[in-house]
Enzyme design. Structure first.
Site, PDB file in Angstrom:
ATOM      1  N   ALA A  74      25.450-113.727  22.725  1.00  0.00           N
ATOM      2  CA  ALA A  74      25.813-112.521  23.687  1.00  0.00           C
ATOM      3  C   ALA A  74      25.873-112.628  25.101  1.00  0.00           C
ATOM      4  O   ALA A  74      25.018-112.995  25.719  1.00  0.00           O
ATOM      5  CB  ALA A  74      24.557-111.315  23.382  1.00  0.00           C
ATOM      6  N   MET A  75      27.050-112.896  25.428  1.00  0.00           N
ATOM      7  CA  MET A  75      27.501-113.359  26.976  1.00  0.00           C
ATOM      8  C   MET A  75      28.079-112.072  27.497  1.00  0.00           C
ATOM      9  O   MET A  75      27.704-111.403  28.540  1.00  0.00           O
ATOM     10  CB  MET A  75      28.713-114.281  27.035  1.00  0.00           C
ATOM     11  N   THR A  76      29.284-111.448  26.880  1.00  0.00           N
ATOM     12  CA  THR A  76      30.067-110.136  27.141  1.00  0.00           C
ATOM     13  C   THR A  76      29.101-108.937  27.669  1.00  0.00           C
ATOM     14  O   THR A  76      28.319-108.707  26.788  1.00  0.00           O
ATOM     15  CB  THR A  76      31.107-110.032  26.566  1.00  0.00           C
ATOM     16  N   SER A  82      35.689-112.378  31.065  1.00  0.00           N
ATOM     17  CA  SER A  82      35.879-113.694  31.554  1.00  0.00           C
ATOM     18  C   SER A  82      35.058-114.110  32.658  1.00  0.00           C
ATOM     19  O   SER A  82      35.085-115.332  32.572  1.00  0.00           O
ATOM     20  CB  SER A  82      37.565-113.576  32.064  1.00  0.00           C
ATOM     21  N   ILE A 107      29.836-108.152  20.643  1.00  0.00           N
ATOM     22  CA  ILE A 107      29.282-109.091  20.246  1.00  0.00           C
ATOM     23  C   ILE A 107      29.420-109.337  18.581  1.00  0.00           C
ATOM     24  O   ILE A 107      28.979-108.300  17.761  1.00  0.00           O
ATOM     25  CB  ILE A 107      27.552-109.146  20.301  1.00  0.00           C
ATOM     26  N   THR A 108      29.931-110.083  18.138  1.00  0.00           N
ATOM     27  CA  THR A 108      30.279-110.538  17.153  1.00  0.00           C
ATOM     28  C   THR A 108      29.092-110.828  16.160  1.00  0.00           C
ATOM     29  O   THR A 108      28.240-111.724  16.613  1.00  0.00           O
ATOM     30  CB  THR A 108      31.118-111.845  16.580  1.00  0.00           C
ATOM     31  N   ALA A 130      25.956-120.582  39.448  1.00  0.00           N
ATOM     32  CA  ALA A 130      25.827-121.009  38.316  1.00  0.00           C
ATOM     33  C   ALA A 130      24.373-121.236  37.627  1.00  0.00           C
ATOM     34  O   ALA A 130      24.295-121.272  36.639  1.00  0.00           O
ATOM     35  CB  ALA A 130      26.802-122.086  37.889  1.00  0.00           C
ATOM     36  N   GLU A 194      34.291-123.757  20.576  1.00  0.00           N
ATOM     37  CA  GLU A 194      34.651-122.461  20.116  1.00  0.00           C
ATOM     38  C   GLU A 194      36.224-122.312  20.155  1.00  0.00           C
ATOM     39  O   GLU A 194      36.982-121.915  19.278  1.00  0.00           O
ATOM     40  CB  GLU A 194      33.987-121.475  20.924  1.00  0.00           C
ATOM     41  N   ARG A 195      36.646-122.501  21.396  1.00  0.00           N
ATOM     42  CA  ARG A 195      38.190-122.561  21.585  1.00  0.00           C
ATOM     43  C   ARG A 195      39.116-123.354  20.522  1.00  0.00           C
ATOM     44  O   ARG A 195      40.043-122.901  20.031  1.00  0.00           O
ATOM     45  CB  ARG A 195      38.564-122.718  22.939  1.00  0.00           C
TER      46      ARG A 195
END
Ligand SMILES: Cc1cc2nc3c(=O)[nH]c(=O)nc-3n(C[C@H](O)[C@H](O)[C@H](O)COP(=O)(O)OP(=O)(O)OC[C@H]3O[C@@H](n4cnc5c(N)ncnc54)[C@H](O)[C@@H]3O)c2cc1C
Length: 230
Positions: A74-76, A82, A107-108, A130, A194-195
């Protein structure tokens, strides 16, 4: 099929990433959109294999391999996509635990996840940049952890994509993934895989569609000829 990259001591087969990609290609080639192996194998479990401490590996990895433990990341957030440094979900140090507050979206596996790797701000000072971020392992059943809607999407209907809410969740310090303040670095290390996984699956899907179309037009007849002959 699950977590081939996990070593044998935790119940896996210790294969390298090419094995994951064989699975991803075959799943995409057959159009099995309901299978969420890719997130589990290529995206979330590697955070545990690469960053978790020994106790966390022992606790979670064997169950990830057997399929009893599904992991979400869970980032978004509703206001942050982005530009991940805009994350507002906060975790305040309370001695033996962090007090986690905030909300996530898109979140998937949000509905079915047994554990969620929550990216949050452990340093509230804007100057921390960061280094303000850490990743906490939130477990199903922790008081204050709630799941919202399973979002209605255009496609990928079999994949649950959800809102998640954290209201004063007491996350024990032993559930910190890696080191405090290193969350963003871990994301930067893991996101390329992931990409790559998404790209490999997309290419396999495209190749499969073209192959199926070519086969079809070679068989299908219209106006007295095979369509391919037009
Ligand atoms: C099916 C699905 C599953 C997902 N699963 C997860 C998950 O498991 N975990 C998770 O944390 N998130 C997940 N996400 C969220 C996903 O990571 C975000 O959607 C993504 O990060 C983009 O954020 P956003 O949607 O807020 O778009 P925004 O960041 O608001 O971007 C909107 C548009 O602006 C463009 N844009 C952004 N920045 C720039 C720039 N600097 N220059 C030019 N254009 C720009 C973008 O390309 C995009 O077209 C999922 C999303 C979907 C759709």
């Amino acid at each position: 099929m699950l977590c081939p990259g996990v070593s044998e001591e935790y119940g896996g087969v210790g294969a390298d990433f090419r094995y994951n990609m064989v699975i991803a290609e075959e799943v995409s080639r057959l159009g099995l959109t309901g299978i969420g192996f890719s997130l589990h194998n290529d995206v979330t479990t590697p955070y545990l294999t690469n960053v978790a401490n020994e106790a966390q590996k022992q606790k979670f990895l064997p169950r990830c391999v057997s399929g009893y433990c599904i992991i979400a990341i869970a980032m978004t957030e509703p206001g942050t996509g982005s530009d991940l440094q805009g994350i507002k979900t906060s975790a305040v140090d309370k001695g033996d635990h962090y007090l986690l507050n905030g909300s996530k979206t898109f979140i998937t596996c949000g509905q079915q996840a047994d554990i969620v790797l929550v990216v949050c701000r452990t340093n509230q000072d804007p100057a921390a940049g960061a280094k303000a971020f850490s990743i906490l392992i939130v477990e199903d059943g922790m008081p204050g952890f709630e799941r919202g809607r399973n979002l209605d999407k255009l496609g990928q209907k079999a994949q649950d994509t959800s809102e998640l809410f954290f209201n004063d969740v007491k996350v024990p310090k032993e559930n910190l993934l890696g080191e405090e303040g290193m969350g963003f670095i871990y994301l930067m290390r893991e996101l390329p895989q992931e990409r790559l996984s998404i790209a490999v699956s997309a290419m396999a899907s495209c190749k499969s569609v073209i192959e199926q179309t070519v086969n079809y037009v070679k068989e299908r007849k219209a106006f007295g000829k095979r369509i391919a002959e037009f």
